[in-house]
Write a protein that holds these residues in place. Structure first.
Motif, PDB file in Angstrom:
ATOM      1  N   TRP A   1      -1.123   3.772  -6.139  1.00 45.02           N
ATOM      2  CA  TRP A   1       0.049   4.518  -6.608  1.00 45.02           C
ATOM      3  C   TRP A   1       0.994   3.528  -7.258  1.00 45.02           C
ATOM      4  O   TRP A   1       1.566   2.674  -6.599  1.00 45.02           O
ATOM      5  CB  TRP A   1       0.715   5.251  -5.445  1.00 45.02           C
ATOM      6  N   ASP A   2       1.090   3.639  -8.551  1.00 42.70           N
ATOM      7  CA  ASP A   2       1.972   2.748  -9.310  1.00 42.70           C
ATOM      8  C   ASP A   2       3.339   3.417  -9.429  1.00 42.70           C
ATOM      9  O   ASP A   2       3.524   4.320 -10.238  1.00 42.70           O
ATOM     10  CB  ASP A   2       1.366   2.510 -10.698  1.00 42.70           C
ATOM     11  N   THR A   3       4.285   2.985  -8.607  1.00 37.13           N
ATOM     12  CA  THR A   3       5.604   3.652  -8.637  1.00 37.13           C
ATOM     13  C   THR A   3       6.348   3.373  -9.931  1.00 37.13           C
ATOM     14  O   THR A   3       7.212   4.133 -10.330  1.00 37.13           O
ATOM     15  CB  THR A   3       6.483   3.210  -7.452  1.00 37.13           C
ATOM     16  N   SER A   4       6.016   2.266 -10.598  1.00 36.84           N
ATOM     17  CA  SER A   4       6.699   1.983 -11.864  1.00 36.84           C
ATOM     18  C   SER A   4       6.298   3.018 -12.911  1.00 36.84           C
ATOM     19  O   SER A   4       7.062   3.353 -13.797  1.00 36.84           O
ATOM     20  CB  SER A   4       6.373   0.573 -12.359  1.00 36.84           C
TER      21      SER A   4
ATOM     22  N   GLY B   1      -1.580   0.573  -2.403  1.00 36.05           N
ATOM     23  CA  GLY B   1      -3.019   0.817  -2.475  1.00 36.05           C
ATOM     24  C   GLY B   1      -3.518   1.301  -1.122  1.00 36.05           C
ATOM     25  O   GLY B   1      -3.081   0.794  -0.089  1.00 36.05           O
ATOM     26  N   TRP B   2      -4.373   2.323  -1.129  1.00 34.91           N
ATOM     27  CA  TRP B   2      -4.935   2.761   0.150  1.00 34.91           C
ATOM     28  C   TRP B   2      -6.449   2.831   0.045  1.00 34.91           C
ATOM     29  O   TRP B   2      -6.997   3.538  -0.805  1.00 34.91           O
ATOM     30  CB  TRP B   2      -4.333   4.078   0.618  1.00 34.91           C
ATOM     31  N   PRO B   3      -7.127   2.017   0.870  1.00 38.79           N
ATOM     32  CA  PRO B   3      -8.584   1.992   0.860  1.00 38.79           C
ATOM     33  C   PRO B   3      -9.116   3.375   1.209  1.00 38.79           C
ATOM     34  O   PRO B   3      -8.606   4.039   2.109  1.00 38.79           O
ATOM     35  CB  PRO B   3      -8.926   0.991   1.950  1.00 38.79           C
TER      36      PRO B   3
ATOM     37  N   TYR C   1       5.999   7.276   1.354  1.00 37.00           N
ATOM     38  CA  TYR C   1       4.716   7.694   1.901  1.00 37.00           C
ATOM     39  C   TYR C   1       4.833   7.450   3.388  1.00 37.00           C
ATOM     40  O   TYR C   1       5.418   6.451   3.816  1.00 37.00           O
ATOM     41  CB  TYR C   1       3.567   6.911   1.260  1.00 37.00           C
ATOM     42  N   ASN C   2       4.378   8.339   4.215  1.00 31.55           N
ATOM     43  CA  ASN C   2       4.515   8.219   5.672  1.00 31.55           C
ATOM     44  C   ASN C   2       5.956   8.076   6.127  1.00 31.55           C
ATOM     45  O   ASN C   2       6.258   7.311   7.028  1.00 31.55           O
ATOM     46  CB  ASN C   2       3.722   7.013   6.202  1.00 31.55           C
TER      47      ASN C   2
END
Ligand SMILES: Nc1ncnc2c1ncn2[C@@H]1O[C@H](COP(=O)(O)OP(=O)(O)OP(=O)(O)O)[C@@H](O)[C@H]1O
Ligand SMILES: [Mg+2]
Lengths: 245, 407
Positions: free
Chosen positions: B262-265, B61-63, B197-198
């Motif tokens: 981002w739900d990787t599942s 999750g990214w605010p 990510y990053n």
């Protein structure tokens, strides 16, 4: 030969019990080719007894081969009854008919019908394989049969390496392999010259003298006269049935 | 039995080209089916490895900023998440297994003469579990005491460790990060990771979140990283987390942009479905190829029956059972296609064995012919060859001996 006479007496006993080895009643065969129907046999009645030798004669297209094929269980009748040793054959399954052809009928053809790729020995061996005889018994049996028709020396030859008369001898050995109730021969001398044909006919007479039941189709009146019984067919009917002594 | 085999050899000799083509078709078909199954399997396993690489069913999750006005507040407001929020989620969210804050920065790393710019991630101990950061033997991950004491300890990616230390064992070494000495406590075990990510974990440095906050003065997390107890409930968990955050930060629970997730599942599920469709498609093509091979076999057997009509007639006249004639021809067909099938499977095996040498394993995985795939291939092969052999065999068995002998 002791064995031969044993079969002989057994067959003679049967003659009294049954009507005969072969008993045909009102047997008819219609070939349905779609457009036309050919009545090849029109209600044939015939009884053949054990140990008989019958020459079947008649003009071309009269139904001789058709009759022979029915008796040999190669084909089935359209109507009528066929008892082989008292057993009704009409209506049997293909598998059952195959078994009868294997065990009770020895067929000899005008065109020999040997398999060209395999040797005389293997050709004679075939009915024994189909009949389930173990391999070690087969060898002795085949040698014995080839000796009887005078071809021991030729057992490893392919049919193409044999003369017409020799091929027909192989075919006769093959027909005798399973010790059948009846020997059927459809113009066995038709493809042979007079000399070879006469030899083959002598062989049949020899077999008959040993007690075999034999039916032979022939066009040759001289050969036909050598048989003790002669049946003539015309247009799908038996027109003459002569016994000589 | 021996005579049947001899007959088979004779037949194939007389039909060389046809036999070759048919065999080729069967080999091709079998290879196609089994190879496709093998690649599908390898790819699937690769996928499983990778999803384990970023962590199984991880949500990032990214605010961000609100995308709709709510409760008298404007849209476009920044949402800032801190440790208290993380604590709240940890307490309240249903079906949560782990959650960790994640702070990110870039620092210069010094070790002896080496200077490198590295991505530094401040995390909590749970992070290791969620993101599948497993320490190599002799090391450990960041623990609660590190966090509490704001220790200057670090856990590093395997690739970075090799770059910095070469052959020297990193654990126990001290390196400089932004001018402060840090003790290396662990190195990550090598893992497959294709989504990130990053940057990949193998090139990163991980330190306690508290230590990083102290060094940078950050108050708010860069990301929240969490996972559900059950991967299947990930969607519901995300909703729950969004609700908790919405209530606290006063944004609409329907606002999907205030905090991005981002739900990787979800990814894995999508790829799984895609893979299944792909495999069915390829398997179908393989089966079709086999069917074509089967038609070839059927064809060759029909020709053989025709050529041997007279022989079959003679055999029937001598008392061969129609059933055994049928068995003979069926056997010949099966032998022909089984030979093709075995060669096909061998080819597949060889390809599976040589494939790793191509170095494509990281992208498509290593093809693997499992017993189930092999059995499936054999079943399809058997079925097709039986059907293709059945009809010519029946024709042979049903021949009329009188007519057949005249051929
Ligand atoms: N498979 C068949 N289909 C249709 N008609 C047939 C078939 N076999 C024989 N026939 C016909 O049946 C009749 C009797 O034929 P068959 O072969 O029994 O004669 P045949 O007496 O043996 O003649 P030949 O002396 O020439 O051999 C003939 O008119 C023939 O055309
Ligand atoms: Mg005739």
């Amino acid at each position: 030969m002791i064995l031969g006479s044993f079969f002989n007496t057994q067959k003679n006993n049967q003659k009294k019990e049954n009507d005969g080895v072969i008993s045909l009643k009102g047997l008819s065969k219609v070939y349905d080719t779609g457009k036309v129907k050919v009545e090849a046999l029109r209600g044939v009645d015939l009884a053949v007894y054990s140990g008989e030798m019958v020459a079947i004669t008649g003009p071309s297209g009269s139904g001789k081969s058709t009759l022979m094929n029915l008796i040999g269980c190669l084909d089935t009748a359209t109507s009528g009854s066929y008892l082989l040793r008292g057993e009704e054959v009409s209506g049997m399954s293909r598998e059952a008919l195959a078994s009868i052809r294997n065990r009770r009928v020895g067929f000899i053809f005008q065109s020999f019908n040997l398999l060209p790729q395999i040797s005389a020995f293997e050709n004679v061996e075939m009915p024994l394989i189909f009949g389930g005889m173990p391999k070690k018994n087969r060898k002795e049996r085949v040698m014995d049969l080839l000796e009887r028709v005078g071809l021991s020396e030729r057992m490893d030859h392919k049919p193409t390496e044999l003369s017409g008369g020799q091929m027909q001898r192989v075919a006769i050995a093959r027909a005798l392999a399973m010790d059948p109730d009846i020997i059927l021969a459809d113009e066995p001398t038709g493809n042979l010259d007079t000399g070879a044909g006469g030899d083959i006919m002598n062989l049949f007479i020899e077999l008959w003298e040993q007690g075999r039941t034999i039916l032979v189709i022939t066009h040759d009146p001289a050969l036909a006269k050598r048989a003790p019984r002669q049946v003539e067919i015309r247009d799908g009917n038996i027109t003459e049935d002569i016994r000589r002594n | 039995m021996l005579s049947i085999i001899r007959q088979l050899i004779r037949d194939t000799k007389s039909q060389k080209l046809r036999t070759f083509l048919t065999l080729f078709g069967m080999i091709w078909g079998t290879t196609a089916v089994s190879l496709l199954l093998a690649f599908g399997e390898g790819f699937h396993q690769q996928l499983a490895k990778e999803s384990a690489g970023i962590g199984n069913g991880v949500v990032i999750g990214w605010p961000s900023r609100t995308s709709m006005p709510y409760d008298g507040l404007n849209k476009g407001r920044y949402i800032l998440v801190d440790d208290e929020d993380i604590g709240l989620i940890r307490k309240k969210a249903l079906g949560l297994s782990y959650i960790s804050s994640e702070y990110q920065t870039q620092y210069k790393l010094h070790y002896k003469t080496k200077i490198l710019a590295v991505g530094v991630t401040g995390i909590e101990p749970e992070y290791g579990e969620i993101r599948n950061l497993i320490p190599q033997e002799g090391g450990r991950f960041i623990n609660h005491l590190d966090l509490q004491m704001k220790r200057r300890v670090l856990f590093m990616g395997d690739e970075l460790a090799e770059q910095v230390f070469g052959n020297v064992s990193p654990v126990g070494q001290t390196i400089n990060l932004h001018g402060s000495p840090f003790l290396v406590v662990g190195v990550m075990k090598k893992k497959q990771q294709n989504s990130n990510y990053n940057g990949s974990d193998k090139g990163k440095v991980f330190i306690p979140a508290t230590t990083l906050k102290m060094m940078t003065g950050q108050k708010f997390v860069s990301n929240l990283v969490f996972a559900a107890d059950n991967v299947r409930d990930t969607g519901a968990l995300i909703k729950d987390v969004r609700h908790i955050m919405a209530a606290r930060h006063r944004f609409s629970p329907d606002d999907e942009e205030a905090i991005g997730f981002w739900d990787t599942s979800e990814n894995a599920k999508f790829i799984n479905t895609l893979m299944l469709a792909f495999r069915i498609f390829l398997g179908g093509i393989g089966c079709l190829t086999m069917v074509v091979g089967g038609i070839g076999i059927s064809n060759i057997m029909s020709v053989v029956v025709e050529e041997r009509t007279r022989e079959i007639g003679i055999k029937l006249a001598l008392g061969a059972k129609p059933g055994s004639i049928m068995v003979q021809f069926l056997f010949e067909t099966l032998a022909l296609s089984i030979a093709g099938g075995i060669i096909g499977i061998i080819i597949t095996f060889l390809i599976c064995m040589t494939f790793p040498a191509l170095n494509l394993s990281d992208t498509v995985g290593d093809p693997r012919l499992s017993p189930i795939s092999a059995a499936a291939t054999a079943a399809v092969l058997g079925l097709i060859s039986f059907i293709s052999g059945y009809f010519p065999a029946r024709t042979a068995a049903n021949l009329d001996p009188v007519i057949a002998m005249k051929m």
